[in-house]
Design a protein around this motif. Structure first.
Motif, PDB file in Angstrom:
ATOM      1  N   GLY A 215     -52.731  21.195  71.400  1.00 21.69           N
ATOM      2  CA  GLY A 215     -52.787  19.864  70.905  1.00 21.69           C
ATOM      3  C   GLY A 215     -53.621  18.852  72.092  1.00 21.69           C
ATOM      4  N   GLY A 216     -53.463  19.128  73.160  1.00 17.87           N
ATOM      5  CA  GLY A 216     -54.418  18.430  74.257  1.00 17.87           C
ATOM      6  C   GLY A 216     -53.641  17.035  74.484  1.00 17.87           C
ATOM      7  N   SER A 217     -52.600  16.715  74.413  1.00 17.25           N
ATOM      8  CA  SER A 217     -51.991  15.575  74.722  1.00 17.25           C
ATOM      9  C   SER A 217     -52.462  15.134  76.125  1.00 17.25           C
ATOM     10  CB  SER A 217     -50.532  15.177  74.088  1.00 17.25           C
ATOM     11  OG  SER A 217     -49.765  15.810  75.131  1.00 17.25           O
ATOM     12  N   ASN A 218     -52.106  16.228  77.188  1.00 18.30           N
ATOM     13  CA  ASN A 218     -52.632  15.885  78.471  1.00 18.30           C
ATOM     14  C   ASN A 218     -53.898  15.477  78.604  1.00 18.30           C
ATOM     15  OD1 ASN A 218     -50.239  16.168  80.136  1.00 18.30           O
ATOM     16  ND2 ASN A 218     -49.684  18.095  78.994  1.00 18.30           N
TER      17      ASN A 218
ATOM     18  N   LEU B  36     -43.731  11.943  81.040  1.00 18.02           N
ATOM     19  CA  LEU B  36     -43.949  12.145  82.281  1.00 18.02           C
ATOM     20  C   LEU B  36     -45.422  12.966  82.647  1.00 18.02           C
ATOM     21  CD1 LEU B  36     -40.766  11.882  84.049  1.00 18.02           C
ATOM     22  CD2 LEU B  36     -42.179  10.309  84.163  1.00 18.02           C
ATOM     23  N   GLU B  37     -45.419  13.797  82.035  1.00 21.54           N
ATOM     24  CA  GLU B  37     -46.813  14.938  82.369  1.00 21.54           C
ATOM     25  C   GLU B  37     -47.755  13.920  82.317  1.00 21.54           C
ATOM     26  OE1 GLU B  37     -47.056  18.550  80.094  1.00 21.54           O
ATOM     27  OE2 GLU B  37     -44.865  18.747  79.698  1.00 21.54           O
ATOM     28  N   HIS B  38     -47.753  13.118  81.210  1.00 19.94           N
ATOM     29  CA  HIS B  38     -48.981  12.178  81.049  1.00 19.94           C
ATOM     30  C   HIS B  38     -49.270  11.370  82.118  1.00 19.94           C
ATOM     31  CE1 HIS B  38     -48.402  13.234  76.599  1.00 19.94           C
ATOM     32  NE2 HIS B  38     -48.892  14.178  77.024  1.00 19.94           N
TER      33      HIS B  38
HETATM   34  C1  GRF Z   1     -47.313  20.909  78.006  1.00 19.93           C
HETATM   35  O1  GRF Z   1     -46.080  20.626  77.779  1.00 19.93           O
HETATM   36  C2  GRF Z   1     -47.885  21.581  78.945  1.00 19.93           C
HETATM   37  O2  GRF Z   1     -47.148  21.423  80.089  1.00 19.93           O
HETATM   38  C3  GRF Z   1     -47.550  23.013  78.526  1.00 19.93           C
HETATM   39  O3  GRF Z   1     -47.881  23.048  77.105  1.00 19.93           O
HETATM   40  C4  GRF Z   1     -47.665  21.696  76.568  1.00 19.93           C
HETATM   41  C5  GRF Z   1     -49.076  21.273  76.314  1.00 19.93           C
HETATM   42  O4  GRF Z   1     -49.353  20.022  75.748  1.00 19.93           O
HETATM   43  N1  GRF Z   1     -47.954  24.103  79.674  1.00 19.93           N
HETATM   44  P1  GRF Z   1     -50.649  19.182  75.336  1.00 19.93           P
HETATM   45  O5  GRF Z   1     -51.683  20.563  74.662  1.00 19.93           O
HETATM   46  O6  GRF Z   1     -51.236  19.010  76.810  1.00 19.93           O
HETATM   47  O7  GRF Z   1     -50.532  18.396  74.294  1.00 19.93           O
END
Ligand code: GRF
Length: 224
Positions: A12-15, A174-176
């Motif tokens: 999905g690439g939300s990060n 929080l990752e974001h």
């Molecule tokens: C995130 O939870 C990342 O930590 C894990 O996979 C997911 C990917 O999310 N490795 P996105 O593709 O960035 O939306």
């Protein structure tokens, strides 16, 4: 000069989006030279396209070995002029050859508090185990999966019976925040790896955390 990064995605690439947003907001001093996906239909590629970012699908299924696949990625990343690699939901293990091409310049995000719950189901594994606190980790990548020196971690509460589907979104939020922050520290040259420790130069006390020395969940009651 902005940090020249390649972002690797599988889904999905939300990060990736959070990195793009922070660059566009002017707080992250980086330039995405290339987005690579190992899956043809990954939405991360569409996100890159929308923002006019160079993108390439390099399918691991087209290569007979991990090494050959990694070499193809190294060539594409170098050709794009990137010297730093951001693994943002990239679901492949990287080989020594890839790491040697970008020494100390490959970082990954993992949706659990490492070293607990490595692997592809970090959120679900932590939820099923019944932990009361989980979170996410940004770390330098080494040859072992979800293993290299830790740059930053963030914690969230976990609740009984919510499963990975309940816990995951709280972690992702929080990752974001922590991933772009870690990349900015890299851009500023403030990270030094010393064995398993990552030293952050000029690390002040974050204003929002001045009173919060620990996250305890369930919350402590009065008197404790
Ligand atoms: C995130 O939870 C990342 O930590 C894990 O996979 C997911 C990917 O999310 N490795 P996105 O593709 O960035 O939306």
């Amino acid at each position: 000069m902005p940090l020249k990064i390649a972002v690797l995605v599988s889904g999905g690439g939300s990060n990736l989006q959070s990195i793009i947003d922070k660059i566009e907001a002017g707080v992250l001093d980086a330039e995405i030279r290339l987005v690579v996906s190992n899956k043809a239909g990954a939405f991360g590629l569409s996100r890159a396209e929308k923002h006019g970012i160079a993108r390439q699908a390099i399918l691991h299924t087209d290569y007979e070995s991990r090494e050959a696949f990694d070499l193809a990625m190294v060539e594409a990343i170098r050709a794009a002029g990137a010297d730093t690699v951001i693994m943002a939901g990239f679901m492949r293990i990287i080989t020594r050859g890839f790491l040697d091409a970008f020494p100390g310049r490959v970082i990954n995000i993992h949706p659990a508090l490492l070293p607990s719950f490595p692997g592809v189901h970090g959120q679900g594994d932590a939820a099923d185990y019944g932990v009361r606190i989980s979170g996410c980790t940004v770390h330098f990548v080494d040859e072992k999966m979800d293993h290299g020196p830790i740059i930053i971690q963030a914690a969230v509460p976990a609740y009984p019976d919510e499963g990975g589907d309940g816990l995951g979104p709280r972690i992702l939020e929080l990752e974001h925040r922590i991933f772009p922050q870690a990349i900015q520290w890299l851009a500023e040259g403030r990270l030094t790896i010393k064995g398993r420790q990552v030293l952050l130069a000029d690390c002040g006390k974050p204003v929002a955390m001045l009173d919060a020395v620990a996250l305890v969940n369930p919350p402590l009651e009065e008197g404790f």
